[in-house]
Scaffold this motif. Structure first.
Motif, PDB file in Angstrom:
ATOM      1  N   SER A 377       0.837  -1.202   0.000  1.00  0.00           N
ATOM      2  CA  SER A 377       0.000   0.000   0.000  1.00  0.00           C
ATOM      3  C   SER A 377       0.872   1.252   0.000  1.00  0.00           C
ATOM      4  O   SER A 377       2.076   1.197   0.286  1.00  0.00           O
ATOM      5  N   ALA A 378       0.257   2.386  -0.302  1.00  0.00           N
ATOM      6  CA  ALA A 378       0.998   3.650  -0.301  1.00  0.00           C
ATOM      7  C   ALA A 378       1.524   3.962   1.086  1.00  0.00           C
ATOM      8  O   ALA A 378       2.676   4.383   1.254  1.00  0.00           O
ATOM      9  N   GLU A 379       0.701   3.743   2.099  1.00  0.00           N
ATOM     10  CA  GLU A 379       1.119   4.051   3.468  1.00  0.00           C
ATOM     11  C   GLU A 379       2.258   3.155   3.922  1.00  0.00           C
ATOM     12  O   GLU A 379       3.233   3.619   4.524  1.00  0.00           O
ATOM     13  N   GLU A 380       2.171   1.866   3.610  1.00  0.00           N
ATOM     14  CA  GLU A 380       3.248   0.936   3.967  1.00  0.00           C
ATOM     15  C   GLU A 380       4.530   1.278   3.215  1.00  0.00           C
ATOM     16  O   GLU A 380       5.634   1.178   3.778  1.00  0.00           O
ATOM     17  N   SER A 381       4.400   1.690   1.976  1.00  0.00           N
ATOM     18  CA  SER A 381       5.573   1.997   1.149  1.00  0.00           C
ATOM     19  C   SER A 381       6.409   3.116   1.752  1.00  0.00           C
ATOM     20  O   SER A 381       7.641   3.100   1.663  1.00  0.00           O
TER      21      SER A 381
END
Length: 443
Positions: A377-381
């Motif tokens: 995900s964008a947040e995890e990235s």
């Protein structure tokens, strides 16, 4: 509700970012009836209203230049406004008097581009003297405003982030709908061209982080962009990257709802969508992030297919033709089975991205997963070790703060491509002329 009423309702929410409305449609800046005699209101009755007072009351940007005589007029009729709740209608009237929603408030300077439905101009705002981008959408007499324009407006009015382009104003006339955006100098495609398709590796990291930061903000609000590509990522002189063109974006609020698979420009469209899936979520954007990451690193598109079949062919040639083990359920996909793709073995991504660190290659592989649910995900990235040298403070910035507000974050100077000499320019022109006549030889 007609399109005109809808757009005017939206306008009342656009300028500026900080107005919050209560359930009855009134600003929560307004006090309840039991504090009418507050010291603040008593002071306001006894002093002349200033530009700062008006800006604060109407939540306007600090650099707004109020029209001549407006302040004087406001001092005559204005005190009452400060002593009562400000309704949407009253705020809309005030914005109109200042100049919002009017074509004459903006000066067209240059045409930047033209498409099927819209023309984009570089312009200047008389309210701030700042440059703006004017997206002029032509209205058909019977059809009215395109649904993509209304969708873009309705989403952007609620997205206030340093890495998302700001919508300043809407102008609705009988013949056109004009969206007024902040002006940025170029898009990522132009940036790539200007530096000879060789972006500094540190700047690649900064651009990618900002892209993820803007996307994470959208995805937390269940907004899918659905059209990520270099042309839709704008970049300022400072190096700020901003998501733009939300014409294909959708708000996904119902988990079981399905959407069109005719989204995302072909080169950046994920394989599950290419094979007909209409049940997707935020992971639809993450494949495009991987393609853009690769393109920034190498200077060339990752999967430049001209048809859906060719696009899938390129994907499978690099990542390996999927099997039931690598993509459970793929053997029952009719389009995949019918196409009978060759059985390719996956290649090493590191062989295609020599400028990327091992951490960067690992992150790229996590974007380029066949199954949407397996994509990072964008947040995890943003927490990936690839970004570790940016420091911890970049993770805790307010949404509206640029990463460049931190002194430790600096854009590296790019090596620009050489300018053609007059002789080279003439030879290039001659080549173009000859190609157009069917002869590809240089004069």
């Amino acid at each position: 509700m007609c399109v005109s009423d809808c757009l005017f309702c939206v306008l009342a929410e656009i300028v500026h970012e900080d107005v919050k409305m209560s359930s009855d449609g009134e600003s929560d800046l307004a006090s309840s009836s039991d504090d009418v005699q507050s010291p603040v209101r008593v002071r306001l009755r006894n002093k002349k209203i200033s530009t700062e007072d008006i800006n604060k009351r109407l939540s306007l940007p600090a650099d707004i230049r109020l029209p001549d005589n407006y302040l004087e007029k406001f001092n005559v009729i204005g005190p009452a406004l400060f002593e009562q709740p400000i309704s949407r209608r009253l705020r809309r009237v005030s914005l109109s008097e200042i100049g919002f929603g009017k074509l004459e408030t903006y000066i067209k300077l240059d045409k930047l581009g033209e498409g099927t439905y819209a023309t984009v101009y570089k312009g200047r705002s008389k309210l701030t003297e700042n440059l703006v981008a004017l997206k002029e959408i032509r209205l058909e007499h019977e059809e009215g405003a395109p649904c993509t324009a209304i969708r873009e407006v309705s989403l952007l009015k609620d997205l206030k982030h340093a890495n998302i382009v700001t919508l300043h104003d809407i102008i609705h006339t009988q013949k056109s709908l004009t969206l007024v955006f902040e002006y940025l100098d170029k898009d990522l495609k132009q940036y790539l061209d200007d530096c000879g398709n060789m972006i500094h590796v540190h700047n690649v990291k900064l651009f990618l982080f900002q892209l993820l930061r803007g996307l994470s903000y959208c995805h937390r609000r269940k907004v899918l962009h659905r059209d990520l590509k270099p042309q839709n990522l704008l970049i300022s002189d400072r190096g700020e990257l901003k998501l733009a063109d939300f014409g294909l974006a959708r708000a996904k609020s119902i988990p079981t709802k399905t959407y069109s698979n005719e989204v995302v420009t072909l080169w950046y469209r994920p394989p599950d969508i290419l094979l007909g899936s209409t049940d997707y979520s935020t992971h639809i954007d993450m494949w495009g992030v991987g393609c853009i990451f690769y393109e920034m690193t190498t200077g060339r598109p990752l999967f430049p297919g001209s048809t859906v079949e060719e696009e899938l062919h390129f994907i499978f040639k690099l990542l390996g033709t999927p099997t039931e083990q690598s993509w459970p359920g793929i053997s029952s996909n009719e389009e995949f089975v019918t196409s009978n793709y060759p059985q390719y073995r996956a290649e090493r991504l590191s062989n295609h991205t020599p400028r990327l660190s091992s951490e960067g290659v690992q992150l790229l592989s996590e974007f380029l997963q066949f199954e949407g649910k397996k994509r990072i995900s964008a947040e995890e990235s943003m927490s990936h070790c690839y970004f570790s040298n940016l420091g911890n403070r970049v993770m805790s910035l307010p949404d509206t703060a640029s990463i460049f507000s931190l002194p430790e974050i600096q854009l590296e100077k790019e090596t620009t491509k050489p300018t053609a000499t007059p002789d080279q320019g003439n030879r290039i022109i001659a080549l173009v002329i000859n190609i157009s006549n069917g002869a590809a030889s240089l004069l």
